[in-house]
Design an enzyme around this catalytic site. Sequence first.
Site, PDB file in Angstrom:
ATOM      1  N   TYR A   7       0.837  -1.210   0.000  1.00 36.78           N
ATOM      2  CA  TYR A   7       0.000   0.000   0.000  1.00 36.78           C
ATOM      3  C   TYR A   7       0.869   1.257   0.000  1.00 36.78           C
ATOM      4  O   TYR A   7       0.638   2.188  -0.780  1.00 36.78           O
ATOM      5  CB  TYR A   7      -0.907  -0.031   1.235  1.00 36.78           C
ATOM      6  CG  TYR A   7      -1.929   1.083   1.295  1.00 36.78           C
ATOM      7  CD1 TYR A   7      -3.058   1.053   0.474  1.00 36.78           C
ATOM      8  CD2 TYR A   7      -1.793   2.144   2.189  1.00 36.78           C
ATOM      9  CE1 TYR A   7      -4.010   2.063   0.531  1.00 36.78           C
ATOM     10  CE2 TYR A   7      -2.738   3.151   2.265  1.00 36.78           C
ATOM     11  CZ  TYR A   7      -3.846   3.105   1.431  1.00 36.78           C
ATOM     12  OH  TYR A   7      -4.799   4.107   1.496  1.00 36.78           O
ATOM     13  N   LYS A  50       1.017   4.119  -2.952  1.00 40.16           N
ATOM     14  CA  LYS A  50       0.649   5.513  -2.674  1.00 40.16           C
ATOM     15  C   LYS A  50       1.827   6.465  -2.886  1.00 40.16           C
ATOM     16  O   LYS A  50       1.643   7.608  -3.315  1.00 40.16           O
ATOM     17  CB  LYS A  50       0.089   5.628  -1.253  1.00 40.16           C
ATOM     18  CG  LYS A  50      -1.255   4.916  -1.073  1.00 40.16           C
ATOM     19  CD  LYS A  50      -2.339   5.499  -1.961  1.00 40.16           C
ATOM     20  CE  LYS A  50      -3.721   4.975  -1.641  1.00 40.16           C
ATOM     21  NZ  LYS A  50      -4.762   5.632  -2.460  1.00 40.16           N
TER      22      LYS A  50
END
Length: 248
Positions: free
Chosen positions: A156, A160
């Site tokens: 993640y 991002k």
Amino acid sequence: MGPQLQGRVALVTGATRGIGEAIARELARQGADIAVVGRDRTRAEQVAGEIQVLGRKAIPLTADVARFDDAERVVNAVVEQLGSLDILVNNAGITRDGLLVRMKEEDWDEVLAVNLKGTFNCSRAAARHMLRQRRGRIINVTSVVGEMGSAGQANYAASKAGIVGFTKAIARELGSRGITVNAVAPGYIQTAMTEAIGEKARAELLAQVPLGRLGTPADVAGVVAFLASDAAGYITGHVLDVNGGLYM
């Protein structure tokens, strides 16, 4: 002051719940017509119906943004059905948490495919229309986790952080055609995604936030609406933190 986004058309991905839903509703309140894009057809129809009650046009569209042909199909549908595409909000995102040494390859691939490749797919498809009309706003939802890291979220965090670099690169490419590209980096926001955190972990998190509270989807939606507006016309390639001071 009247609605800032009157006459504009916005496409919001991951708009069937949480932050994406709040963004779709806020852009509609500011006068924009909305394409509600998500994987859940029923929820997309429900959110679009509630936006129509505000007196705006709204269409529900289902897509897997990780597939380029899906992204292209929804962008073309928005232009055909709503007349243009002025604002793209790349909000669709998933988590598949796990420590590095135990992380399955498919958990890495799926998070990167939806969060990062999905942002690329939708931006590429939308940019073609925006370049022709010589104006547009692309707003990418990244995360505080992409800036400061988070144990158990290597996939993640990488996705991002990748969005930040992608935002800056295409801001340089598209700026001369009147298209701004910015990112919003939420901190810990009260959504179904963060509800999964236990009470002890939540208390520890709050202790790190100078403002002493979790954020709300509305906190993020207001910032996205600003970046979509004429007031933000001279801002591009920027990452705007909405995190209560968790990361500075």
